[in-house]
Each structure stands twice: as structure tokens, then as C-alpha cells.
Design an enzyme around this catalytic site. Structure first.
Site, mmCIF file in Angstrom:
data_model
loop_
_atom_site.group_PDB
_atom_site.id
_atom_site.type_symbol
_atom_site.label_atom_id
_atom_site.label_comp_id
_atom_site.label_asym_id
_atom_site.label_seq_id
_atom_site.Cartn_x
_atom_site.Cartn_y
_atom_site.Cartn_z
ATOM 1 N N TYR A 172 0.857 -1.192 0.000
ATOM 2 C CA TYR A 172 0.000 0.000 0.000
ATOM 3 C C TYR A 172 0.889 1.237 0.000
ATOM 4 C CZ TYR A 172 -3.466 3.497 1.382
ATOM 5 O OH TYR A 172 -4.281 4.607 1.432
ATOM 6 N N LYS A 221 3.872 8.755 8.787
ATOM 7 C CA LYS A 221 3.478 8.203 10.086
ATOM 8 C C LYS A 221 4.383 8.679 11.248
ATOM 9 C CE LYS A 221 0.463 4.841 8.166
ATOM 10 N NZ LYS A 221 0.561 4.054 6.961
ATOM 11 N N ASP A 237 9.339 2.622 0.207
ATOM 12 C CA ASP A 237 8.272 3.301 0.922
ATOM 13 C C ASP A 237 8.362 2.850 2.383
ATOM 14 O OD1 ASP A 237 5.994 4.185 2.144
ATOM 15 O OD2 ASP A 237 4.635 3.615 0.520
HETATM 16 C C1 LIG Z 1 0.002 4.585 5.544
HETATM 17 C C2 LIG Z 1 0.869 4.369 4.373
HETATM 18 C C3 LIG Z 1 0.889 5.249 3.274
HETATM 19 C C4 LIG Z 1 -0.085 6.410 3.158
HETATM 20 O O1 LIG Z 1 0.132 7.372 4.134
HETATM 21 P P1 LIG Z 1 -1.061 8.406 4.486
HETATM 22 O O2 LIG Z 1 -0.427 9.327 5.477
HETATM 23 O O3 LIG Z 1 -2.178 7.588 5.021
HETATM 24 O O4 LIG Z 1 -1.417 9.097 3.221
HETATM 25 C C5 LIG Z 1 1.795 5.032 2.270
HETATM 26 N N1 LIG Z 1 2.658 4.000 2.320
HETATM 27 C C6 LIG Z 1 2.674 3.128 3.342
HETATM 28 C C7 LIG Z 1 3.677 2.028 3.356
HETATM 29 C C8 LIG Z 1 1.772 3.277 4.395
HETATM 30 O O5 LIG Z 1 1.770 2.381 5.392
#
Ligand SMILES: *Cc1c(COP(=O)(O)O)cnc(C)c1O
Length: 427
Positions: free
Chosen positions: A144, A267, A239
Site C-alpha cells: 500500500y 506516520k 516506501d
Molecule cells: C500509511 C501508508 C501510506 C499512506 O500514508 P497516508 O499518510 O495515510 O497518506 C503510504 N505507504 C505506506 C507504506 C503506508 O503504510
């Protein structure tokens, strides 16, 4: 569990918001249930509007690595607020947070702060495309990367296929710019890079896949991915929105010793306030406006309150709090391993640093397909049982658990007792 007040407020919320929520997974649809409504959070505990107290392993979906209302973060926020909360002009807090991030992620020679992980990924991909003059990207099934159009895609049939959109409203042409492969399968990456030779701008992955539960990379996978992408002229994007500051202080890249071309953070970096970041070598980042031709901007980017919250969080993590959170996962892991036999059903515990998953299926879980072995109905009963025992786990079998340094040894003991009670009943 008392639920009347939660139910009343949630019903009102359903008049205002689709599904009664402002982010879909909060609606508890994956566990055939309705959410509780929070009154306050303190340390490791969330208290709902009916007075139920729960040991929180969601922690705002990862950011709150020090727990709720950590005093040092609270102090930094209040202090920052007293000087105004948004300037639209530079402030020193941006430099201080960047310096701390760079200390932990030296591959980010320059970076850009934004307001969410989604935005940071969008910036990283535009950078990779702008710098390489290529259009295609490769992502992993079950990875994601936020809700931008080109990333809401899942695998079609067969390996190395062009993606099909997993959300309505994504133009087919956009989805077709994304190739989806299984994670932890180096052959699939090799094949995709070969088939789309000279066209792939970036391979983006969660180096510890956290969005189908916690899946560590297989031995040598990241290193080989780096070699293959480098040879193909494709940017390797980690990511680390979830695993940054969790897999280790310096994220998966430090933990596994593989340096990506571009890093994405989110995060934890904002300590519970909206911050994301992407960064790379100075040379690559010189493509970003105003230095270069790749445009990206944000009204609230580098927000002083969020910068100070992030800085206070990273400082505390570095002092001792990362180690504390990891030790609590050690304790949970030991306790679970001692009990698994007794539960008389397949369970599999996986963790990296301060993130973890207890999958209700045979292990190991190495990719999205494996994670799909968990029975949704069974998980829903498990989730409900844990809530009744006062333990809040993410309301979906495809989510990791997040430890904080506010979790005490007693909280872990209580969690293990809850697991015993619920799993023995479900056996
Ligand atoms: C949560 C998440 C996102 C998206 O971040 P948001 O602040 O919710 O837009 C992107 N990549 C990873 C790996 C995530 O866990």
C-alpha cells in the site's frame, strides 16, 4: 462491553460521512462490526465514550510510537503553538527535523516535507519519472502506498502484468502505467524489468511489507532488487512510511543494509501530526522545483507544530524509546511462542523491530497470497473477543500491530492472557 454512547455517536456520524468515517478501515467492516468512538488516549490505553479501556495496538495506525500524549511531544507542541501554527515562510524547526531524519537516513541527502504519506509517494514517483523520462512503475501486490490513482491497482492474471484498477474512478490508462508483481519473488522482478526494458521509472515497495500484516523481506531480496534496478536504470524506491523508525531507527534500509535511490517516510515522522517526506541524493533532488523541473508544493508543508512534534518523537526514540518498544515485542513474541501449541490452531507470529503480526494461519507468510489464507469470519470473531478482553487490534486481518514504548510489561502479560482466553475458546 458497554456500547450505547458509541453507537449513538456513530449513528450520527453516518449522517455526515460515507460509512460514518473519514478513512474506510475505521468502519470495522472487515470484522462485520461497528466502531467504538474514542473519548481520549493516554499512554498505551484508549478509552471510549462508554468508559471502556483498551490496550491499543493500532496507535493511530503506526505514528504513535511513544504512545498517546507522550509528555515530551505534548510540551513541544504547546511550546510551538504559542508562537503561531502556520507561517507559509521558512522556520528553523524544518531544518532541525530534517537534520534528525538525515542522521537516521543518510541516503536522504536532501528531502521535501509534505503532509501525508500519500503525498510523499506521489512526489517520489514524479521525481523518478521526471528524472528518468520514463512512465512505468512496478509495485508489489498487497503493497500500500496511499490512495493516489496510479497506485490503487492490483495484479491482473499472470506474472508481470499491467495493473488493473482496484478502485472505481481510476482511468484505465493510469492503472496501465503500473505493473504489479508479488513481493519476495526476485524472478518476477527480473522478468518485469526485462519485459518492459527501458520503460520502468521506478520499482516501489515496502521493504518490510506492513499493509497485509508484517512480512519481512526474504534473505537477500532487497539487495538483489537493488542490483537489478540499478542495472535497468530504474529507481529503487523504499516506501518506509510504516517501517521507517520501526524496523530499526534508520528504517529497513539501515536494518537490512540496502540503500534505495529514493526514500519515502510518513506516520512516525510527524509523531501523530500530518507529516510525510521524500528524499534522495542531492543530485536527484535537484530535479525538484524550484531547483529543477519537477513540480511539487504544499500550503501546510513543513508546518511548525508538526515539525516540532516529529522532532520530539524522534529524539525520544533515539534516547531509549525505540529499544523499549522492541523489548515489548520480544516479550510478546516469547509469550506467544510458549503458548502456540496449547491454542491448537494454526498461528504465525512475525515481527521486525516494533511492528508485528499474529496471523491466524500456517506460516510463514511471505506475500499477499499467503496472507489471504486467514479466514475472515474467524478473524472477525477473534477481533471481537480481543476487544471484549480490553485489547484493541486493527480491525482487519491485513494490518500490522504497532507497539509503543508506553506499553508496559503488565500490558503485554494482560494481552497474552487475553489471547489465551479468546483463542482457546475459538479452537
Ligand atoms: C500509511 C501508508 C501510506 C499512506 O500514508 P497516508 O499518510 O495515510 O497518506 C503510504 N505507504 C505506506 C507504506 C503506508 O503504510
Amino acid at each position: 462491553m458497554q456500547e450505547q454512547t458509541s453507537q449513538k455517536i456513530y449513528q450520527q456520524a453516518c449522517r455526515y460521512f460515507p460509512g460514518g468515517v473519514n478513512s474506510p478501515v475505521r468502519a470495522f467492516k472487515n470484522v462485520n462490526s461497528q466502531p467504538f468512538v474514542v473519548h481520549h488516549g493516554e499512554g498505551a490505553i484508549l478509552t471510549d465514550v462508554d468508559g471502556n479501556e483498551m490496550i491499543d495496538y493500532v496507535m493511530s495506525w503506526g505514528p504513535l510510537v511513544l504512545g498517546h500524549r507522550h509528555p515530551e511531544v505534548e510540551r513541544a507542541v504547546i511550546d510551538s503553538l504559542s508562537r503561531g501554527w502556520s507561517y507559509g515562510a521558512p522556520c528553523e524547526a524544518e531544518n532541525l527535523l530534517a537534520q534528525k531524519v538525515q542522521e537516521l537516513f543518510p541516503s536522504m541527502e536532501k528531502m521535501r516535507f509534505v503532509s501525508s504519506g500519500t503525498e510523499a509517494v506521489m512526489g517520489a514517483l514524479r521525481l523518478a519519472r521526471g528524472a528518468s523520462q520514463r512512465d512505468l512503475i512496478i509495485k508489489c501486490d498487497g503493497g500500500y502506498h496511499g490512495h493516489s490513482d496510479g497506485l490503487l491497482v492490483s495484479a491482473g492474471s499472470g506474472l508481470a502484468t499491467l495493473g488493473t484498477s482496484s478502485s472505481a474512478g481510476v482511468p484505465k490508462d493510469f492503472a496501465e502505467k503500473t505493473i504489479v508483481i508479488p513481493i519476495n519473488d526476485i524472478g518476477a522482478l527480473e522478468q518485469a524489468l526485462e519485459r518492459f526494458k527501458g520503460q520502468v521509472a521506478a520499482f516501489i515497495l515496502e521493504p518490510v511489507n506492513g499493509n497485509v500484516g508484517c512480512i519481512p523481506p526474504k534473505e537477500g531480496y532487497l539487495k538483489r532488487a537493488k542490483e537489478l534496478t540499478q542495472a535497468a536504470g530504474t529507481h529503487l524506491i523504499f516506501d518506509e512510511v510504516m517501517c521507517g523508525f520501526r524496523a530499526s531507527l534508520g528504517g529497513a534500509q539501515s536494518h537490512f543494509g540496502v540503500k534505495p535511490d529514493i526514500t519515502v517516510l510518513g506516520k512516525v515522522i510527524g509523531g501523530g501530526f500530518p507529516v510525510g517526506a521524500y528524499g534522495a541524493s542531492s543530485e536527484l533532488m535537484s530535479s525538484i522545483a524550484p531547483d529543477g523541473p519537477v513540480y511539487q508544493a504544499g500550503t501546510l508543508s513543513g508546518n511548525p507544530v508538526a515539525m516540532n512534534a516529529g522532532l520530539a518523537t524522534l529524539k525520544a526514540l533515539q534516547q531509549s524509546h525505540h529499544d523499549i518498544a522492541c523489548r515489548r515485542v520480544d516479550q510478546l513474541e516469547d509469550g506467544i511462542k510458549k503458548r502456540q501449541q496449547k491454542w491448537q490452531q494454526p498461528t504465525c507470529f512475525q515481527r521486525v523491530g516494533s511492528m508485528f503480526s499474529l496471523f491466524l494461519c500456517e506460516g510463514p507468510v511471505e506475500n499477499y497470497q499467503d496472507a489471504c489464507r486467514v479466514d475472515q469470519e474467524h478473524f472477525a470473531k477473534f477481533h471481537r473477543g480481543m476487544l471484549e478482553q480490553g485489547v484493541f487490534l486493527a480491525p482487519s486481518p491485513f494490518e500490522a500491530g504497532f507497539m509503543s514504548s508506553a506499553h508496559s510489561e503488565q500490558h503485554i502479560e494482560k494481552t497474552l492472557e487475553a489471547l489465551d482466553a479468546v483463542l482457546l475458546q475459538l479452537a
